[in-house]
Design a protein around this motif. Structure first.
Motif, PDB file in Angstrom:
ATOM      1  N   LEU A 135       0.806  -1.233   0.000  1.00  0.00           N
ATOM      2  CA  LEU A 135       0.000   0.000   0.000  1.00  0.00           C
ATOM      3  C   LEU A 135       0.830   1.269   0.000  1.00  0.00           C
ATOM      4  CD1 LEU A 135      -2.877   1.249   0.308  1.00  0.00           C
ATOM      5  CD2 LEU A 135      -2.486   1.207   2.764  1.00  0.00           C
ATOM      6  N   SER A 136       1.788   1.355   0.917  1.00  0.00           N
ATOM      7  CA  SER A 136       2.593   2.573   1.023  1.00  0.00           C
ATOM      8  C   SER A 136       3.872   2.232   1.789  1.00  0.00           C
ATOM      9  CB  SER A 136       1.801   3.680   1.723  1.00  0.00           C
ATOM     10  OG  SER A 136       1.276   3.213   2.939  1.00  0.00           O
ATOM     11  N   PRO A 137       4.866   3.133   1.732  1.00  0.00           N
ATOM     12  CA  PRO A 137       6.155   2.804   2.353  1.00  0.00           C
ATOM     13  C   PRO A 137       6.058   2.762   3.887  1.00  0.00           C
ATOM     14  CG  PRO A 137       6.328   4.672   0.820  1.00  0.00           C
ATOM     15  CD  PRO A 137       4.882   4.458   1.084  1.00  0.00           C
ATOM     16  N   MET A 181       9.187   0.076  -5.715  1.00  0.00           N
ATOM     17  CA  MET A 181      10.538  -0.036  -5.154  1.00  0.00           C
ATOM     18  C   MET A 181      10.646   0.698  -3.811  1.00  0.00           C
ATOM     19  SD  MET A 181      13.352  -1.494  -5.374  1.00  0.00           S
ATOM     20  CE  MET A 181      13.689  -2.151  -7.000  1.00  0.00           C
ATOM     21  N   SER A 182      10.073   1.902  -3.730  1.00  0.00           N
ATOM     22  CA  SER A 182      10.188   2.640  -2.457  1.00  0.00           C
ATOM     23  C   SER A 182       9.432   1.909  -1.349  1.00  0.00           C
ATOM     24  CB  SER A 182       9.706   4.092  -2.597  1.00  0.00           C
ATOM     25  OG  SER A 182       8.311   4.141  -2.791  1.00  0.00           O
ATOM     26  N   VAL A 183       8.287   1.314  -1.684  1.00  0.00           N
ATOM     27  CA  VAL A 183       7.539   0.541  -0.676  1.00  0.00           C
ATOM     28  C   VAL A 183       8.334  -0.705  -0.296  1.00  0.00           C
ATOM     29  CG1 VAL A 183       5.423  -0.759  -0.212  1.00  0.00           C
ATOM     30  CG2 VAL A 183       5.305   1.388  -1.485  1.00  0.00           C
ATOM     31  N   ALA A 184       8.867  -1.386  -1.335  1.00  0.00           N
ATOM     32  CA  ALA A 184       9.596  -2.644  -1.084  1.00  0.00           C
ATOM     33  C   ALA A 184      10.783  -2.419  -0.152  1.00  0.00           C
ATOM     34  CB  ALA A 184      10.055  -3.244  -2.408  1.00  0.00           C
ATOM     35  N   LYS A 185      11.466  -1.294  -0.336  1.00  0.00           N
ATOM     36  CA  LYS A 185      12.656  -1.022   0.488  1.00  0.00           C
ATOM     37  C   LYS A 185      12.253  -0.833   1.950  1.00  0.00           C
ATOM     38  CE  LYS A 185      16.016   0.377  -2.864  1.00  0.00           C
ATOM     39  NZ  LYS A 185      16.676   1.406  -3.629  1.00  0.00           N
ATOM     40  N   LYS A 186      11.199  -0.083   2.190  1.00  0.00           N
ATOM     41  CA  LYS A 186      10.785   0.193   3.565  1.00  0.00           C
ATOM     42  C   LYS A 186      10.128  -1.034   4.207  1.00  0.00           C
ATOM     43  CE  LYS A 186       9.875   3.702   6.567  1.00  0.00           C
ATOM     44  NZ  LYS A 186      10.028   5.113   6.686  1.00  0.00           N
ATOM     45  N   ALA A 187       9.416  -1.805   3.385  1.00  0.00           N
ATOM     46  CA  ALA A 187       8.601  -2.906   3.934  1.00  0.00           C
ATOM     47  C   ALA A 187       9.378  -4.208   4.083  1.00  0.00           C
ATOM     48  CB  ALA A 187       7.381  -3.122   3.031  1.00  0.00           C
TER      49      ALA A 187
END
Ligand code: SF4
Ligand code: SF4
Length: 349
Positions: free
Chosen positions: A44-46, A86-92
């Motif tokens: 859904l979101s970072p 990608m930004s979500v994947a990095k944080k999650a």
């Protein structure tokens, strides 16, 4: 054919690999060596894994290992409500898993126009249509749709800002549920997995209250899966829009539940607590939950302003125009600071 929904109690993500492996065994027959597979988590979101907004990386890891062992070629993809895949994947924590297993991460931004049973010209990612899809949802409440489960999770296959536009085009929650169902039928996942070890209650899907449910569930039919989960949570299926419209459209198949699990959940404040008597219903409809910007928390990032499908938010003045607002609560969903309150208001129109 009778569908099967499998429930297993699982209290920690450390145990998820073994439990899920067991649950996925009967589904081996759906995949062949060389199959191209899209794994569609909730991205859904970072947010960090422990915030319980996105599919937990341990669940994703177990699913990817299962698919890689079968000789398939998986990719992980989504079109997040805010940020990029990608930004979500990095944080999650998803990026770390994908990098280790050498699985690409795709931002689903390759639209093809498709027609659903109710809606036409829905722009869905070609990757989601041409590959076998494994749908990994997260057990959460949803301020607009009451709950977000397996059927709703495939909405992330609708590309980019198209998603926000559909809130406006659909108009009502029932009609938006019809769109979600249309998209799910088009994407047609081979299996749907529910990450319900940690989820969310209250005003989800991003800024609610984290809740331990201790559930892992799998089915080849998300309509059956969602219905079974709602029942096991003792929630009236008629108030969860996607489940209600699935019933109305005759999409819930005969199914059996394998395994025992029961839970409870606090629904969003947008859901009326008690049924309103008929003579008072038109008045009650004017007492609604509306978004309100908490000026002390707002960092003026403008994510809500840029995502609002109705153009109702003015961040320079920290104001929301309620004559434009369609109460989709997307602003509440995407705000990274939990700076959108949902307050009761009497509207004249
Ligand atoms: S309300 Fe939230 S999303 Fe909107 S500008 Fe403020 S911090 Fe950003
Ligand atoms: S202000 Fe919020 S709830 Fe209202 S239309 Fe915009 S995004 Fe939806």
């Amino acid at each position: 054919m009778t569908s099967r929904v499998s429930f297993r109690r699982c209290d920690t993500y450390e145990d998820a690999h073994d439990v899920l492996n067991d649950l996925l065994l009967p589904f081996e027959k759906y995949f062949s060596k060389g199959d191209e597979v899209l794994v569609k988590p909730n991205m859904l979101s970072p947010r960090k894994p422990e915030e319980a907004v996105t599919t937990h990386p341990k669940i994703l890891e177990a699913v990817l290992k299962f698919l890689l062992d079968l000789g398939t070629t998986p990719v992980v993809g989504d079109s997040p409500a805010s940020g990029t895949a990608m930004s979500v994947a990095k944080k999650a924590g998803i990026h770390e898993v994908c990098e280790r297993l050498n699985v690409p991460i795709l931002n689903l931004n390759d639209p093809v126009e498709t027609n659903g049973e109710v809606y036409k010209k829905i722009k869905i990612s070609e990757t989601a249509i041409t590959r076998k899809v494994v749908n990994i949802a997260k057990l959460k409440t949803h301020s607009q749709m009451v709950m977000t489960l397996g059927v709703k999770n495939t909405f992330g296959c609708v590309v980019g800002m198209e998603k926000a536009g559909w809130h406006l085009r659909a108009g009502t929650n029932e009609r938006f549920a019809d769109l979600l169902i249309d998209v799910h039928l088009i994407v047609s996942p081979v299996i749907t997995i529910m990450d319900g070890i940690e989820g969310m209650e209250g005003n989800g899907p991003a800024n609610g209250v984290k809740k331990h449910f201790g559930l892992l569930a799998v089915s080849d039919n998300a309509f059956a899966l969602d219905y079974a989960i709602v029942e096991a949570l003792n929630v009236d299926p008629e108030i969860v829009y996607t489940v209600k419209r699935s019933i109305d459209r005759g999409l819930i198949p005969e199914f059996v539940v394998d395994g025992e699990w029961k839970g409870e959940i606090k629904l969003p404040s947008t859901v009326p607590v008690v049924p309103v008597p008929k003579p008072l219903q038109s008045l009650a409809r004017r007492f609604v939950r509306v978004p309100k910007i908490n000026v002390n928390r707002c960092v003026r990032c403008r994510i809500c302003e840029n995502t609002c499908p109705a153009g109702a938010i003015d961040i320079d003045r920290t104001r929301i125009d309620y004559s434009k607002c369609i109460r989709c609560y997307v602003c509440h969903e995407v705000c990274p600071e939990d700076a959108i309150l949902l307050v009761r208001k009497f509207l004249m129109r």
